[in-house]
Design a protein around this motif. Structure first.
Motif, short mmCIF file in Angstrom:
data_model
loop_
_atom_site.label_atom_id
_atom_site.label_comp_id
_atom_site.label_asym_id
_atom_site.label_seq_id
_atom_site.Cartn_x
_atom_site.Cartn_y
_atom_site.Cartn_z
N ASP A 100 0.99 -1.51 -0.22
CA ASP A 100 0.06 0.01 0.24
C ASP A 100 1.03 1.09 0.04
O ASP A 100 1.85 1.42 0.43
N ILE A 101 0.78 2.46 -0.99
CA ILE A 101 1.74 3.37 -0.85
C ILE A 101 0.96 4.47 -0.55
O ILE A 101 -0.33 4.02 -1.34
N ARG A 102 1.16 5.48 0.12
CA ARG A 102 0.59 6.11 0.19
C ARG A 102 1.91 7.75 0.35
O ARG A 102 3.21 7.59 0.23
N VAL A 103 1.21 8.90 -0.63
CA VAL A 103 2.24 9.78 -1.00
C VAL A 103 1.43 11.49 -0.10
O VAL A 103 0.74 11.68 -0.29
N ASP A 104 2.96 11.69 0.99
CA ASP A 104 1.99 12.34 1.28
C ASP A 104 2.56 13.97 0.72
O ASP A 104 4.12 14.32 0.14
N VAL A 105 1.97 14.59 0.02
CA VAL A 105 1.63 15.85 -0.71
C VAL A 105 2.56 17.56 -0.21
O VAL A 105 1.41 18.15 1.20
N ASP A 106 3.65 17.96 0.25
CA ASP A 106 3.69 19.53 0.53
C ASP A 106 3.81 20.13 -0.20
O ASP A 106 5.24 21.06 -0.37
N ALA A 107 2.97 20.97 -0.85
CA ALA A 107 3.54 22.17 -1.77
C ALA A 107 4.42 23.08 -1.05
O ALA A 107 3.92 23.85 -0.82
N ASP A 108 4.75 24.02 -2.62
CA ASP A 108 5.36 24.92 -2.24
C ASP A 108 5.93 26.09 -3.31
O ASP A 108 5.84 25.48 -4.47
N GLY A 109 5.94 27.25 -2.91
CA GLY A 109 6.09 28.43 -4.41
C GLY A 109 5.22 30.04 -4.21
O GLY A 109 5.56 30.42 -3.14
N PRO A 110 5.64 30.48 -5.70
CA PRO A 110 4.76 31.66 -4.78
C PRO A 110 3.49 31.71 -3.79
O PRO A 110 2.64 30.77 -4.05
N ASP A 111 4.09 32.87 -3.77
CA ASP A 111 2.20 33.04 -2.47
C ASP A 111 2.09 31.78 -1.07
O ASP A 111 1.35 31.61 -1.13
N GLU A 112 3.52 30.43 -1.06
CA GLU A 112 3.37 30.33 -0.83
C GLU A 112 2.69 29.19 -0.91
O GLU A 112 2.29 28.36 0.26
N GLY A 113 2.82 28.92 -2.06
CA GLY A 113 2.13 27.35 -2.53
C GLY A 113 0.63 27.68 -3.03
O GLY A 113 -0.15 27.01 -4.10
N GLY A 114 -0.29 28.04 -1.41
CA GLY A 114 -1.52 27.85 -1.47
C GLY A 114 -2.22 28.96 -2.65
O GLY A 114 -3.06 28.12 -3.70
N GLY A 115 -2.25 30.09 -2.89
CA GLY A 115 -2.68 30.66 -3.88
C GLY A 115 -1.87 30.21 -5.08
O GLY A 115 -3.01 29.82 -6.05
N VAL A 116 -0.83 29.90 -5.90
CA VAL A 116 0.10 29.72 -6.73
C VAL A 116 -0.54 28.17 -7.48
O VAL A 116 -1.15 27.90 -8.10
N LEU A 117 -0.81 27.36 -6.33
CA LEU A 117 -1.09 26.08 -6.14
C LEU A 117 -2.76 26.03 -7.10
O LEU A 117 -2.82 25.56 -8.38
N ASP A 118 -3.86 27.34 -6.70
CA ASP A 118 -4.62 26.72 -6.83
C ASP A 118 -5.04 27.63 -8.86
O ASP A 118 -5.55 27.24 -9.05
N ASP A 119 -4.35 29.37 -8.61
CA ASP A 119 -4.95 29.54 -9.62
C ASP A 119 -3.37 28.23 -11.20
O ASP A 119 -4.44 27.90 -12.39
N VAL A 120 -3.06 27.51 -10.99
CA VAL A 120 -2.27 26.14 -11.76
C VAL A 120 -3.08 25.80 -12.19
O VAL A 120 -3.83 24.98 -13.21
#
Length: 712
Positions: free
Chosen positions: A171-191
């Motif tokens: 059983d494989i599990r990927v734990d996500v830690d997003a990082d990028g402009p605007d600390e990731g949160g807004g940029v991730l949503d835009d992308v």
């Protein structure tokens, strides 16, 4: 058994191309995707459970055993289990509670829009899995020789199955830690909006692709490495998964050992109906070859004891006065000894199959052991050695049978009596009620006399005149080596009546028999005036005065169990008248060497010589070659005849008789003098006869003989 295996996967590479291509296919042409996968390490946990075996059937003759076996269940886990949980083998592993995901790789993911925003993911890839493997129940049959070892079925393939299932269940599990402009949160949503997708779609796609690519890597690269490691560990301890070795050391018959402790009042070593249990607190103890000791009480009401379910193998049984299993030395309360066995110990090669086989007899009192022996320093082969007359039994000195020994109390009342056996040994019993000052007396057989005694452990004293040992006897003691030394006394023989002319001489042949070694002094007495008498050593024992014979002028050393041949020569006066006579005494005094106090015996024979002008007569001497003999041995008797007269004697007949308790084996004419022309032997029943034809001139002599064997 539990084993933790850590596999280092750093040197293995996992291509990110399948992941990039898979995401591009899902996100469309506007997406920009880049990925970097870095493998770390993998923890594998292995547990081999215990096996069970049940004895299904067993036989003793011949030995056989059948076991119903349940092989062990093996477990394997991938992920993380706390060490304090895993290595506590007293605690079972609960997979749901104790197994968590273990990080196996790091995933760097760059997701963006063409000529637009970009977001970086720092992801941890973790895995978790569990599998089991077990063999099937079977019957194992053991026929020996024992110990015999067999292995339950399963085989080395069990490892492959266990690990294949482990990786298949991954059983494989990927734990996500997003990082990028605007600390990731807004940029991730835009992308994600620009690509017309969601984060869940991205993660699901990543999981699916990693499950395929990472699972393939683990199966193709890790599984062989892991299988090799597990096999190496298991081979080191000599087992396979889902297998076990079963050893039947031996097949034994089990029995009970029982018996009875009884008061052996007549000390005969056999339990009588009237001989009950003494009022004692006793325990029976059993020890096997492994040194394991079992203790059971002896029933005070009837003396019985029992050991149950004892393996039929060598066992030692003792009786003791305590229940301490570390004390395996037989012991009884004060005043008691064992009669059968005397040591209070049985060493059994196998367990007896009948009840009451191991009984113990006890006697309230003491035992006195010793021997009566022939103290002449001669061994059983008749060889003269050492130790004559010293009152101590040397190892080579023979026992003397049928000698009476009596144990008396201080008042002279008899306590016990016994006769010495064939080896000279005797045994007497002293009841506790008669303990105290005692006297042990020996009564000699004829013709024996006492030389001394050994006191053994009695701490007593010996009186040779009374031939007794006096000591203070306590109850519960084993007195031993109270030995009495005897020797055959002395014997000088025979006596004669002879005839001689005036001025003539006659020679008388004598034998001095000594049962032991010593010094012999000889003398003549009662020699009338005008008569002459002197003593000679008959060196060849032929009863004739020969040139090699020597005149006795001093004491003669005599060896043990020997015969000293002597000649007494008597000469009558030349002026003697018919009818004159001389009764001359040959006197012997014998001092037994070494004996303390000094031991002396004397003897004498009287030879009477009568003067006669027409003396006619035959002197007949009977001699033996041994002073004592044992059953089965031979003894030779020689009859010496001499014409002591002044006239010729014609046609002489000599007669004798077979001694009691013997058998004649030969009869012969040994030494026939000139003038005797023929000698014939006859035997009629027990009567022996020698018929001599011819003339026996005055002074001439000869001999005949016969040999006998002593009856057994």
């Amino acid at each position: 058994m539990r084993v933790k295996i850590n596999l280092d996967l750093v040197d293995n590479s996992l291509s990110s191309t399948p992941l990039v291509n898979g995401l591009l296919a899902v996100l469309g042409p506007l997406a920009e995707v880049d990925a970097d996968i870095r493998l770390a390490d993998l923890n594998v946990y292995l547990e081999i459970g215990s096996t069970t075996a049940t004895v299904n059937r067993v036989g003793v003759f011949p030995p056989f055993a059948e076991l119903a076996v349940e092989p062990s269940v093996a477990h394997a886990w991938i992920g993380h289990i706390d060490d304090e949980v895993f290595f506590n083998e007293q605690r079972a592993i609960n997979t749901e509670q104790d197994l968590s995901y273990g990080e196996v790789a790091g995933l760097g993911l760059r997701l963006g829009v063409l000529d637009g925003d970009v977001v970086n993911f720092g992801n941890a890839v973790s895995v978790r899995s569990h599998s089991t493997e077990s063999g099937s129940a079977e019957l194992l049959q053991f026929f020996g020789p024992f110990p015999e070892t067999q292995r339950s079925s399963g085989g080395a393939a069990s490892v492959s199955r266990l690990l294949s299932n482990l990786l298949a269940n991954l059983d494989i599990r990927v734990d996500v830690d997003a990082d990028g402009p605007d600390e990731g949160g807004g940029v991730l949503d835009d992308v994600l909006d620009a690509l017309n997708t969601t984060l869940d779609v991205v993660l699901e796609t990543t999981d699916e692709i990693l499950d395929l690519t990472l699972g393939t890597l683990l199966r193709t690269v890790v599984e062989p490495t892991l299988e090799f490691a597990v096999d190496t560990i298991l081979q080191a301890v000599g087992i396979y998964l889902a297998e076990a070795e079963y050893t039947v050391a031996a097949v034994y018959e089990v029995c009970d050992i029982s018996g009875r402790v009884y008061e052996d009042q007549n000390h005969d070593g056999r339990a009588q109906a009237t001989e009950g249990m003494p009022a004692l607190n006793l325990w029976a103890k059993r020890r096997n070859l492994a040194g394991e000791v079992e203790v059971v009480p002896v029933d005070p009401s009837n003396g019985s004891y029992r050991f149950t379910d004892v393996v039929n193998s060598p066992q030692s049984i003792i009786i003791d006065d305590n229940d301490d299993p570390s004390d395996f030395t037989p012991n009884l309360p004060a005043g008691w000894i064992g009669t059968r066995p005397e040591s209070l110990r049985y060493d059994l090669l196998s367990v007896p199959r009948f009840s009451g086989a191991v009984d113990f007899g006890l006697f309230n009192g003491s035992r006195i052991d010793g021997s009566v022996f022939i103290d002449n320093g001669v061994d059983s082969d008749g060889q003269r050695r050492n130790g004559a007359n010293n009152g101590m039994r040397e190892g080579h000195e023979r026992g003397l049978s049928d000698s009476l020994l009596v144990l008396l109390d201080a008042q002279g009342s008899e306590i016990d009596r016994a006769r010495s056996g064939g080896d000279g040994r005797y045994r007497l019993w002293l009841p506790a009620s008669r303990a105290g000052a005692v006297q042990l007396r020996q009564f000699n057989r004829l013709p024996y006399l006492s030389t001394g005694a050994e006191l053994g452990n009695s701490n007593g004293s010996y009186d040779r005149n009374a031939d007794s040992i006096t000591f203070n006897a306590d109850a519960g003691q084993l007195y031993g080596d109270l030995n009495f030394g005897d020797v055959v006394g002395v014997n000088l023989r025979p006596e004669y009546i002879g005839y001689v002319n005036a001025g003539g001489e006659v020679v008388y042949a004598h034998q001095f028999l000594a049962g032991s070694e010593g010094q012999l002094s000889l003398a003549v007495s009662n020699v009338p005036t005008g008569w002459q008498a002197d003593i000679w050593q008959d060196s060849n024992c032929n009863s004739r005065l020969d040139a090699e014979d020597s005149l006795v002028s001093e004491s003669v050393t005599v060896a043990s169990a020997s015969i000293e041949c002597l000649l007494l020569r008597v000469r009558a006066p030349a002026d003697a008248s018919n009818g004159d006579q001389a009764a001359i005494s040959l006197d012997a005094e014998f001092v037994f060497t070494v004996a303390t106090p000094a031991l002396t015996r004397s003897g004498s024979v009287l030879d009477t010589t009568i003067v006669s002008s027409n003396a006619a007569g035959i002197r007949l001497d009977k001699l033996t070659n041994k002073s004592q003999a044992k059953p089965g041995e031979t003894v030779r008797f020689t009859l010496r005849y001499v014409n002591t007269s002044s006239q010729r004697i014609r046609d002489l007949t000599i007669e004798d008789r077979e001694p009691e308790y013997t058998s004649v084996i030969s009869q012969a004419c040994n030494d026939t003098p000139a003038g005797i022309t023929d000698c014939q032997t006859e035997m009629d029943g027990k009567n022996l006869r020698w018929q001599l034809s011819g003339e026996l001139v005055p002074g001439s002599q000869g001999g005949v003989s016969f040999e006998v064997r002593l009856d057994n």
